[in-house]
Design an enzyme around this catalytic site. Structure first.
Site, PDB file in Angstrom:
ATOM      1  N   LYS B  70     -43.211  -6.681  40.786  1.00 45.51           N
ATOM      2  CA  LYS B  70     -44.327  -6.706  41.480  1.00 45.51           C
ATOM      3  C   LYS B  70     -45.542  -6.684  39.696  1.00 45.51           C
ATOM      4  O   LYS B  70     -46.535  -6.848  39.217  1.00 45.51           O
ATOM      5  CB  LYS B  70     -45.419  -5.565  41.427  1.00 45.51           C
ATOM      6  CG  LYS B  70     -44.347  -5.611  43.109  1.00 45.51           C
ATOM      7  CD  LYS B  70     -44.943  -3.500  43.741  1.00 45.51           C
ATOM      8  CE  LYS B  70     -43.890  -3.059  43.404  1.00 45.51           C
ATOM      9  NZ  LYS B  70     -43.657  -1.720  43.820  1.00 45.51           N
ATOM     10  N   PHE B 111     -33.254  -5.583  31.800  1.00 39.96           N
ATOM     11  CA  PHE B 111     -32.110  -4.961  31.318  1.00 39.96           C
ATOM     12  C   PHE B 111     -31.254  -4.164  31.897  1.00 39.96           C
ATOM     13  O   PHE B 111     -30.362  -4.053  32.602  1.00 39.96           O
ATOM     14  CB  PHE B 111     -32.162  -4.397  29.593  1.00 39.96           C
ATOM     15  CG  PHE B 111     -31.764  -3.015  29.146  1.00 39.96           C
ATOM     16  CD1 PHE B 111     -30.633  -3.666  28.677  1.00 39.96           C
ATOM     17  CD2 PHE B 111     -32.345  -2.694  28.460  1.00 39.96           C
ATOM     18  CE1 PHE B 111     -28.853  -3.098  27.928  1.00 39.96           C
ATOM     19  CE2 PHE B 111     -31.709  -1.727  27.688  1.00 39.96           C
ATOM     20  CZ  PHE B 111     -30.239  -2.122  27.749  1.00 39.96           C
ATOM     21  N   ASP B 116     -27.746  -1.619  35.831  1.00 40.05           N
ATOM     22  CA  ASP B 116     -28.220  -0.925  36.790  1.00 40.05           C
ATOM     23  C   ASP B 116     -27.070  -1.264  38.284  1.00 40.05           C
ATOM     24  O   ASP B 116     -26.783  -0.697  38.956  1.00 40.05           O
ATOM     25  CB  ASP B 116     -29.213  -0.379  37.491  1.00 40.05           C
ATOM     26  CG  ASP B 116     -29.205   1.184  38.493  1.00 40.05           C
ATOM     27  OD1 ASP B 116     -29.237   2.186  37.776  1.00 40.05           O
ATOM     28  OD2 ASP B 116     -29.856   1.318  39.532  1.00 40.05           O
ATOM     29  N   ASP B 120     -23.777   0.710  40.158  1.00 37.52           N
ATOM     30  CA  ASP B 120     -24.578   1.244  42.129  1.00 37.52           C
ATOM     31  C   ASP B 120     -24.063   0.036  42.360  1.00 37.52           C
ATOM     32  O   ASP B 120     -23.512   0.400  44.033  1.00 37.52           O
ATOM     33  CB  ASP B 120     -25.807   1.678  41.832  1.00 37.52           C
ATOM     34  CG  ASP B 120     -26.588   2.392  40.962  1.00 37.52           C
ATOM     35  OD1 ASP B 120     -26.060   3.413  40.695  1.00 37.52           O
ATOM     36  OD2 ASP B 120     -27.552   2.458  40.717  1.00 37.52           O
ATOM     37  N   ARG B 125     -31.188  -7.319  44.961  1.00 31.81           N
ATOM     38  CA  ARG B 125     -32.600  -6.185  44.102  1.00 31.81           C
ATOM     39  C   ARG B 125     -33.508  -7.612  44.452  1.00 31.81           C
ATOM     40  O   ARG B 125     -33.471  -8.502  44.291  1.00 31.81           O
ATOM     41  CB  ARG B 125     -31.751  -7.419  42.723  1.00 31.81           C
ATOM     42  CG  ARG B 125     -32.768  -7.091  41.674  1.00 31.81           C
ATOM     43  CD  ARG B 125     -33.396  -5.294  41.321  1.00 31.81           C
ATOM     44  NE  ARG B 125     -32.395  -4.885  40.998  1.00 31.81           N
ATOM     45  CZ  ARG B 125     -32.518  -2.949  41.490  1.00 31.81           C
ATOM     46  NH1 ARG B 125     -34.000  -2.418  41.677  1.00 31.81           N
ATOM     47  NH2 ARG B 125     -32.211  -2.944  40.977  1.00 31.81           N
ATOM     48  N   ASP B 187     -28.563  10.560  35.629  1.00 30.68           N
ATOM     49  CA  ASP B 187     -28.432  10.180  37.179  1.00 30.68           C
ATOM     50  C   ASP B 187     -26.814   9.541  37.696  1.00 30.68           C
ATOM     51  O   ASP B 187     -26.764  10.384  38.985  1.00 30.68           O
ATOM     52  CB  ASP B 187     -29.792   8.765  37.528  1.00 30.68           C
ATOM     53  CG  ASP B 187     -29.579   8.879  39.061  1.00 30.68           C
ATOM     54  OD1 ASP B 187     -29.402   9.979  40.214  1.00 30.68           O
ATOM     55  OD2 ASP B 187     -29.980   7.552  39.080  1.00 30.68           O
ATOM     56  N   LYS B 214     -35.681   8.607  33.550  1.00 32.42           N
ATOM     57  CA  LYS B 214     -35.145   7.650  33.873  1.00 32.42           C
ATOM     58  C   LYS B 214     -36.297   6.630  34.120  1.00 32.42           C
ATOM     59  O   LYS B 214     -36.374   5.469  34.132  1.00 32.42           O
ATOM     60  CB  LYS B 214     -34.598   7.777  34.806  1.00 32.42           C
ATOM     61  CG  LYS B 214     -33.707   6.725  35.518  1.00 32.42           C
ATOM     62  CD  LYS B 214     -32.670   6.804  36.472  1.00 32.42           C
ATOM     63  CE  LYS B 214     -32.521   5.834  37.274  1.00 32.42           C
ATOM     64  NZ  LYS B 214     -31.615   5.402  38.631  1.00 32.42           N
ATOM     65  N   PHE B 253     -45.571   9.375  41.198  1.00 30.69           N
ATOM     66  CA  PHE B 253     -45.241   7.619  41.782  1.00 30.69           C
ATOM     67  C   PHE B 253     -43.804   8.317  42.199  1.00 30.69           C
ATOM     68  O   PHE B 253     -43.806   7.701  42.947  1.00 30.69           O
ATOM     69  CB  PHE B 253     -45.312   7.118  40.450  1.00 30.69           C
ATOM     70  CG  PHE B 253     -45.064   6.048  40.759  1.00 30.69           C
ATOM     71  CD1 PHE B 253     -45.814   4.895  41.015  1.00 30.69           C
ATOM     72  CD2 PHE B 253     -43.970   5.267  40.409  1.00 30.69           C
ATOM     73  CE1 PHE B 253     -45.527   3.515  41.262  1.00 30.69           C
ATOM     74  CE2 PHE B 253     -43.470   3.919  40.485  1.00 30.69           C
ATOM     75  CZ  PHE B 253     -44.279   2.885  41.107  1.00 30.69           C
ATOM     76  N   ASP B 257     -42.610   7.406  46.008  1.00 29.82           N
ATOM     77  CA  ASP B 257     -41.642   6.037  45.899  1.00 29.82           C
ATOM     78  C   ASP B 257     -40.392   6.862  47.380  1.00 29.82           C
ATOM     79  O   ASP B 257     -40.291   6.053  47.975  1.00 29.82           O
ATOM     80  CB  ASP B 257     -40.455   6.085  44.973  1.00 29.82           C
ATOM     81  CG  ASP B 257     -40.168   4.467  45.113  1.00 29.82           C
ATOM     82  OD1 ASP B 257     -40.763   3.435  44.520  1.00 29.82           O
ATOM     83  OD2 ASP B 257     -38.691   5.185  45.436  1.00 29.82           O
ATOM     84  N   ASP B 258     -40.213   7.825  47.076  1.00 24.34           N
ATOM     85  CA  ASP B 258     -39.277   9.099  47.624  1.00 24.34           C
ATOM     86  C   ASP B 258     -39.706   9.285  49.590  1.00 24.34           C
ATOM     87  O   ASP B 258     -39.389   8.924  50.061  1.00 24.34           O
ATOM     88  CB  ASP B 258     -38.775  10.240  47.365  1.00 24.34           C
ATOM     89  CG  ASP B 258     -37.837  10.009  45.857  1.00 24.34           C
ATOM     90  OD1 ASP B 258     -37.464   8.803  45.439  1.00 24.34           O
ATOM     91  OD2 ASP B 258     -37.395  11.016  45.279  1.00 24.34           O
TER      92      ASP B 258
HETATM   93 MG    MG Z   1     -29.328   1.092  41.910  1.00 23.60          MG
HETATM   94 MG    MG Z   2     -28.998   3.203  40.189  1.00 23.88          MG
HETATM   95 MG    MG Z   3     -36.594   4.917  45.868  1.00 23.06          MG
END
Ligand code: MG
Ligand code: MG
Ligand code: MG
Ligand code: MG
Ligand code: MG
Ligand code: MG
Lengths: 366, 366
Positions: B70, B111, B116, B120, B125, B187, B214, B253, B257-258
């Site tokens: 975005k 990056f 990530d 993960d 993405r 995390d 993070k 924020f 998001d959650d």
């Molecule tokens: Mg991830």
């Molecule tokens: Mg992750």
């Molecule tokens: Mg989320």
């Protein structure tokens, strides 16, 4: 915490190869800085109030990944500074700054190696399992590599503070880092993973590009340029001269590395070479490809990059027929003459800084 | 080469959400800088005489990984600079510098995201396959991520040259990068991969630590601090004030998001949330764990982090019983009051820089 670092440092001490008292002291002084740098890292984690689990992980990563190498790159900065100063005494403060840069190079190398082992799916590094293969690490190692790199700039902030050369130093490290990553990119994508080797890509040109960017800049130019920056040198010409000579030495160093992988004594170099089995784009095979006839090239295509003893012997026999050992020895002598010519030709830097470095690698057996 | 960039920029243009003409122009201006930055990167590769294969790989990585988000973070730098200047006109030169910083943040995010996704083992993405999953990429993506980061400092060198604020800017980016990596470490290692979730670790404290490092630093503090640096602000107090307010906004924020992951309209947010299935340490489950009775906690342990529709429904039903939606709405209102109080309380910075940013996220639906 300090306990751990003390043990680590002592446990490495018996492996030091001593030449004279000056280098004993230099290496001791260098090693003593390591726990201080680890403390800077751990203090930062404390400041962030990271949970204990994460602090433990970080601490384990630092002691596992940074130590254990020969530290030649790191030690070169203070040695180079001494060469630059000639007979004049280098201040304690400047020696500390030189060693901080030296450790910065070792930390940078740790960053590259941790990541390289993942990318190459390697099993061991410096005689122990690769970091990413340890229990509780895995792909977290990618982020651990990032942290190793980022800490370098934290060290510079703490130790160089408002030193007028800090920006120059950062620019140098960042540029060399990008060049090394470009070299790694070239290395990684010269062949397509999982496909048979495309022999037309094993050219001397590609070999030289990979060596220059992936190895020579950070291993040779970076330590020398750090010495120069701490030594107060600002002349652009001086840095260009140093770059040219250091890149020549870096190429020679890597070609030696490739030679020793095949012809070195495993007892002396501390590992058994596997470049032939691994199908590496090493100097020997590039020379062989350039000199072999039709049948020889066919032999390379059939046996190089094959993990069995007979194939390795076939390749070594071909190398013998092509006189590769002699070609290396002639190259080495010519290279020595050429680098000395470059050193003598320039007037902007004391010759000692290069002569001392060259003396450390010329005709090395390990 | 420029051809490609032009196509990319145009193909993204239709997705721009426009509020007013000023932001249209700001976004256009921002997008127009992208091909210039890509050219700086490709010129560097040319300077190194990288083979064509590697140049192609690099170019592909830049257009695939940096664009497509975005760009809120990137656009915030120039917007913030305008807020700082009030009615005064911001020079063209300063807008370019702000946009270079803005792209630096987008590049930094690229990056982080490329790496990530590998860590993960993600599949997609931004609606397309993750970079590391593409043919001819694989683990080379790790090094591609390194290059994305290193290029940021190349851009600063080219565009800021001898600008007096370059060192401050580098220090800021490097410190925020290290903090983000520390957040990522937290995390990644809060749970042990492949083992059942240890519920005692899903605390509000750990949640806040992860979000702060993070996400909040690079998403909120970094763009605002960039505006301030380009705006010529040097007062340490001003940076501390900005940090405090930006971290509060960042936490808000992420909690939004959650919330949206569970309660948002998939049509509006552009994806179907999977935090429950993924067993994420999100704000909702932390709240639920803090409020549920014995039976409710047992329900969470049985159904959270399980990839089937019934379990998701069971968790959503528990959230409803615990009034999690209402708790979020109360939190949101209280948070808005508190952040405004912080903005009003300080005297060192124009309120607009924070008020505008808060207005963009307050009660957002996507
Ligand atoms: Mg991830
Ligand atoms: Mg992750
Ligand atoms: Mg989320
Ligand atoms: Mg390797
Ligand atoms: Mg490798
Ligand atoms: Mg080797």
């Amino acid at each position: 915490m300090n306990q751990l670092y003390r043990i680590r440092v002592e446990s490495h001490a018996p492996n030091i190869q001593l030449h004279d008292m000056a280098s004993v002291n230099a290496k001791d002084r260098f090693l003593q800085l390591f726990p201080r740098l680890c403390k800077v890292a751990m203090d930062y984690a404390d400041e962030l109030k990271l949970p204990q689990r994460q602090r433990d992980h970080l601490e384990r990563s630092l002691s596992y990944n940074v130590m254990g190498g020969k530290m030649n790159r790191g030690l070169t900065v203070a040695a180079g500074l001494q060469s630059l100063r000639g007979d004049a005494v280098v201040s304690e403060e400047d020696l500390v700054l030189a060693d901080v840069c030296g450790w910065g190079i070792e930390w940078l190398q740790a960053f590259f190696l941790v990541a390289d082992d993942i990318m190459d799916q390697s099993v061991t590094r410096r005689g122990q399992p690769c970091w990413y293969r340890l229990e509780g690490v895995g792909n977290v190692a990618i982020n651990d590599a990032f942290i190793l790199e980022a800490l370098i700039y934290r060290f510079f902030r703490v130790f160089f503070k408002d030193h007028p050369a800090r920006l120059h130093l950062i620019d140098l490290f960042q540029d060399v880092t990008l060049k090394t990553e470009m070299g790694q990119l070239t290395d990684l994508t010269t062949q397509v993973l999982g496909q048979p080797i495309d022999w037309s890509r094993y050219t001397l040109d590609t070999y030289k590009t990979i060596v220059k960017y992936k190895t020579s800049y950070y291993s040779f130019y970076l330590p020398v340029a750090c010495s120069m920056i701490i030594g107060g040198i600002t002349s652009e010409e001086a840095f260009e001269v140093a770059e040219k000579i250091c890149l020549a030495m870096g190429e020679y160093f890597q070609i030696q590395d490739d030679f020793l992988d095949c012809y070195g004594d495993p007892e002396v170099i501390g590992k058994i070479g596997t470049d032939i089995e691994d199908g590496k784009c090493c100097w020997l095979v590039v020379q062989a490809l350039n000199r072999a006839d039709e049948a020889g090239i066919q032999t390379i295509k059939t046996h190089y990059g094959t993990n069995n003893h007979e194939s390795v012997e076939v390749i070594k026999k071909l190398y013998a027929e092509l006189n590769i050992k002699k070609i290396f020895e002639d190259y080495e002598d010519a290279c020595y003459v050429e680098i000395n010519r470059m050193i003598d030709e320039q007037q902007v830097l004391p010759k000692a800084i290069f002569v001392d470095l060259l003396a450390k690698i010329f005709k090395r057996q390990k």
